[in-house]
Write a protein that holds these residues in place. Sequence first.
Motif, mmCIF file in Angstrom:
data_model
loop_
_atom_site.group_PDB
_atom_site.id
_atom_site.type_symbol
_atom_site.label_atom_id
_atom_site.label_comp_id
_atom_site.label_asym_id
_atom_site.label_seq_id
_atom_site.Cartn_x
_atom_site.Cartn_y
_atom_site.Cartn_z
ATOM 1 N N ALA A 159 0.841 -1.202 0.000
ATOM 2 C CA ALA A 159 0.000 0.000 0.000
ATOM 3 C C ALA A 159 0.876 1.251 0.000
ATOM 4 C CB ALA A 159 -0.933 0.000 1.206
ATOM 5 N N ILE A 160 1.965 1.213 0.742
ATOM 6 C CA ILE A 160 2.897 2.350 0.772
ATOM 7 C C ILE A 160 3.558 2.521 -0.595
ATOM 8 C CG2 ILE A 160 5.068 3.171 1.767
ATOM 9 C CD1 ILE A 160 4.074 1.969 4.450
ATOM 10 N N ARG A 161 3.894 1.407 -1.251
ATOM 11 C CA ARG A 161 4.457 1.499 -2.612
ATOM 12 C C ARG A 161 3.481 2.175 -3.567
ATOM 13 N NH1 ARG A 161 5.511 -4.094 -4.501
ATOM 14 N NH2 ARG A 161 5.645 -3.059 -6.506
ATOM 15 N N VAL A 162 2.220 1.822 -3.468
ATOM 16 C CA VAL A 162 1.197 2.432 -4.323
ATOM 17 C C VAL A 162 1.088 3.919 -4.008
ATOM 18 C CG1 VAL A 162 -1.283 2.485 -4.859
ATOM 19 C CG2 VAL A 162 -0.093 0.290 -4.663
ATOM 20 N N ALA A 163 1.046 4.266 -2.730
ATOM 21 C CA ALA A 163 0.963 5.679 -2.340
ATOM 22 C C ALA A 163 2.158 6.462 -2.877
ATOM 23 C CB ALA A 163 0.887 5.805 -0.822
ATOM 24 N N ASP A 164 3.344 5.891 -2.735
ATOM 25 C CA ASP A 164 4.550 6.558 -3.244
ATOM 26 C C ASP A 164 4.473 6.772 -4.748
ATOM 27 O OD1 ASP A 164 5.745 6.789 -0.768
ATOM 28 O OD2 ASP A 164 6.983 4.987 -0.995
ATOM 29 N N SER A 165 4.001 5.768 -5.474
ATOM 30 C CA SER A 165 3.935 5.889 -6.934
ATOM 31 C C SER A 165 2.950 6.965 -7.371
ATOM 32 C CB SER A 165 3.575 4.547 -7.571
ATOM 33 O OG SER A 165 2.202 4.260 -7.386
ATOM 34 N N LEU A 166 1.968 7.258 -6.515
ATOM 35 C CA LEU A 166 0.963 8.271 -6.829
ATOM 36 C C LEU A 166 1.299 9.638 -6.225
ATOM 37 C CD1 LEU A 166 -2.156 6.020 -6.284
ATOM 38 C CD2 LEU A 166 -1.394 6.973 -8.468
ATOM 39 N N GLY A 167 2.388 9.701 -5.470
ATOM 40 C CA GLY A 167 2.763 10.958 -4.824
ATOM 41 C C GLY A 167 1.899 11.297 -3.628
ATOM 42 N N ALA A 168 1.262 10.298 -3.049
ATOM 43 C CA ALA A 168 0.388 10.514 -1.892
ATOM 44 C C ALA A 168 1.169 10.337 -0.600
ATOM 45 C CB ALA A 168 -0.780 9.530 -1.927
ATOM 46 N N THR A 169 0.872 11.176 0.369
ATOM 47 C CA THR A 169 1.535 11.058 1.673
ATOM 48 C C THR A 169 0.709 10.244 2.649
ATOM 49 O OG1 THR A 169 0.543 13.136 2.399
ATOM 50 C CG2 THR A 169 2.755 13.245 1.427
ATOM 51 N N ARG A 170 -0.592 10.137 2.372
ATOM 52 C CA ARG A 170 -1.479 9.344 3.230
ATOM 53 C C ARG A 170 -2.362 8.473 2.353
ATOM 54 N NH1 ARG A 170 -5.007 12.854 6.931
ATOM 55 N NH2 ARG A 170 -5.614 13.690 4.937
ATOM 56 N N LEU A 171 -2.731 7.356 2.893
ATOM 57 C CA LEU A 171 -3.608 6.422 2.200
ATOM 58 C C LEU A 171 -4.726 6.061 3.164
ATOM 59 C CD1 LEU A 171 -3.314 4.979 -0.587
ATOM 60 C CD2 LEU A 171 -2.370 3.054 0.657
ATOM 61 N N VAL A 172 -5.933 5.955 2.666
ATOM 62 C CA VAL A 172 -7.056 5.523 3.493
ATOM 63 C C VAL A 172 -7.251 4.032 3.262
ATOM 64 C CG1 VAL A 172 -9.510 5.800 4.003
ATOM 65 C CG2 VAL A 172 -8.145 7.788 3.341
ATOM 66 N N VAL A 173 -7.210 3.274 4.333
ATOM 67 C CA VAL A 173 -7.462 1.833 4.263
ATOM 68 C C VAL A 173 -8.642 1.543 5.179
ATOM 69 C CG1 VAL A 173 -5.081 1.226 3.695
ATOM 70 C CG2 VAL A 173 -5.776 1.318 6.081
ATOM 71 N N GLY A 174 -9.315 0.458 4.930
ATOM 72 C CA GLY A 174 -10.461 0.204 5.784
ATOM 73 C C GLY A 174 -11.084 -1.149 5.579
ATOM 74 N N SER A 175 -12.130 -1.344 6.327
ATOM 75 C CA SER A 175 -12.893 -2.585 6.267
ATOM 76 C C SER A 175 -14.349 -2.263 6.570
ATOM 77 C CB SER A 175 -12.342 -3.601 7.272
ATOM 78 O OG SER A 175 -12.480 -3.096 8.595
ATOM 79 N N TRP A 176 -15.192 -3.213 6.301
ATOM 80 C CA TRP A 176 -16.601 -3.063 6.604
ATOM 81 C C TRP A 176 -17.137 -4.393 7.101
ATOM 82 C CZ3 TRP A 176 -19.598 -6.409 3.889
ATOM 83 C CH2 TRP A 176 -19.075 -6.899 2.685
ATOM 84 N N GLU A 177 -18.231 -4.306 7.842
ATOM 85 C CA GLU A 177 -18.897 -5.507 8.332
ATOM 86 C C GLU A 177 -20.398 -5.286 8.247
ATOM 87 O OE1 GLU A 177 -19.060 -8.392 12.268
ATOM 88 O OE2 GLU A 177 -17.854 -6.566 12.315
ATOM 89 N N LEU A 178 -21.081 -6.260 7.671
ATOM 90 C CA LEU A 178 -22.525 -6.188 7.524
ATOM 91 C C LEU A 178 -23.147 -7.274 8.402
ATOM 92 C CD1 LEU A 178 -24.848 -4.818 5.980
ATOM 93 C CD2 LEU A 178 -24.603 -6.587 4.227
ATOM 94 N N ARG A 179 -24.024 -6.839 9.293
ATOM 95 C CA ARG A 179 -24.773 -7.763 10.156
ATOM 96 C C ARG A 179 -26.250 -7.507 9.933
ATOM 97 N NH1 ARG A 179 -21.518 -7.792 15.887
ATOM 98 N NH2 ARG A 179 -19.574 -8.542 15.003
ATOM 99 N N GLY A 180 -26.844 -8.375 9.146
ATOM 100 C CA GLY A 180 -28.236 -8.154 8.773
ATOM 101 C C GLY A 180 -28.314 -6.929 7.890
ATOM 102 N N VAL A 181 -29.014 -5.890 8.365
ATOM 103 C CA VAL A 181 -29.108 -4.636 7.610
ATOM 104 C C VAL A 181 -28.258 -3.534 8.237
ATOM 105 C CG1 VAL A 181 -31.393 -5.167 6.680
ATOM 106 C CG2 VAL A 181 -31.191 -3.932 8.858
ATOM 107 N N ASP A 182 -27.454 -3.895 9.245
ATOM 108 C CA ASP A 182 -26.601 -2.912 9.908
ATOM 109 C C ASP A 182 -25.177 -3.008 9.380
ATOM 110 O OD1 ASP A 182 -28.633 -1.900 11.572
ATOM 111 O OD2 ASP A 182 -28.390 -3.590 12.944
ATOM 112 N N LEU A 183 -24.623 -1.856 9.059
ATOM 113 C CA LEU A 183 -23.296 -1.771 8.472
ATOM 114 C C LEU A 183 -22.358 -1.027 9.407
ATOM 115 C CD1 LEU A 183 -21.448 -2.056 5.922
ATOM 116 C CD2 LEU A 183 -22.269 0.218 5.272
ATOM 117 N N SER A 184 -21.138 -1.511 9.479
ATOM 118 C CA SER A 184 -20.083 -0.812 10.201
ATOM 119 C C SER A 184 -18.914 -0.606 9.242
ATOM 120 C CB SER A 184 -19.636 -1.631 11.413
ATOM 121 O OG SER A 184 -18.558 -0.979 12.071
ATOM 122 N N LEU A 185 -18.532 0.658 9.042
ATOM 123 C CA LEU A 185 -17.372 1.002 8.224
ATOM 124 C C LEU A 185 -16.272 1.478 9.162
ATOM 125 C CD1 LEU A 185 -18.902 3.196 5.360
ATOM 126 C CD2 LEU A 185 -18.140 0.840 5.204
#
Length: 198
Positions: A54-80
Amino acid sequence: GPGGSSSGWIGAAVAEALPRALQRAGVPAILATDRRRAQEALGVPSPGATRATAIRVADSLGATRLVVGSWELRGVDLSLSLRLLDARRGSLSAPLVATGPLEGLGRAIHGLAWDVALAGPHAPGGTRDGLVRAADAVPFAALRALGEGLAARDAAARTAGARRALALHPGYDEAALVLARLLVEAGTFEEARAAVAR
């Protein structure tokens, strides 16, 4: 999110909508398309990328920060859950979390975009409420259709998803841009031009 899940469209929708929400908040952000191209050029797989890749990708794009994340769906409730990866130090921020009904996905993305913007070096433009209200312009069904299309493996299904999103909400500019990009990749330039000129 869970690998192989039928709800894999959620990650695709977040990856597409979050950079645009960040841009609305006045934060420079690299669009999902550009990130995917950089990953392909570096030979980095999209799912399962490590912190180092992910850092290699950020460097190639000239980005200093990258947003990473996950999500979880329980029934109709979502957590990001999103974290900021500092590309220079390799460190992760504390998680920024949004929870609520799945149908509030657009609002959750925009609310998290505000939180990401606040964590940056410059104050975001506008207000949190204004940014979150901007999400209401796109109906959930259209956001879902675009996410489902983007999560599809083949180009025809991706194009069909973008078309479906536009049929559900003709004013969905992000879907029009995605459709135009897919049509350019397919070599149908006149149709791509029509998609963005609508």
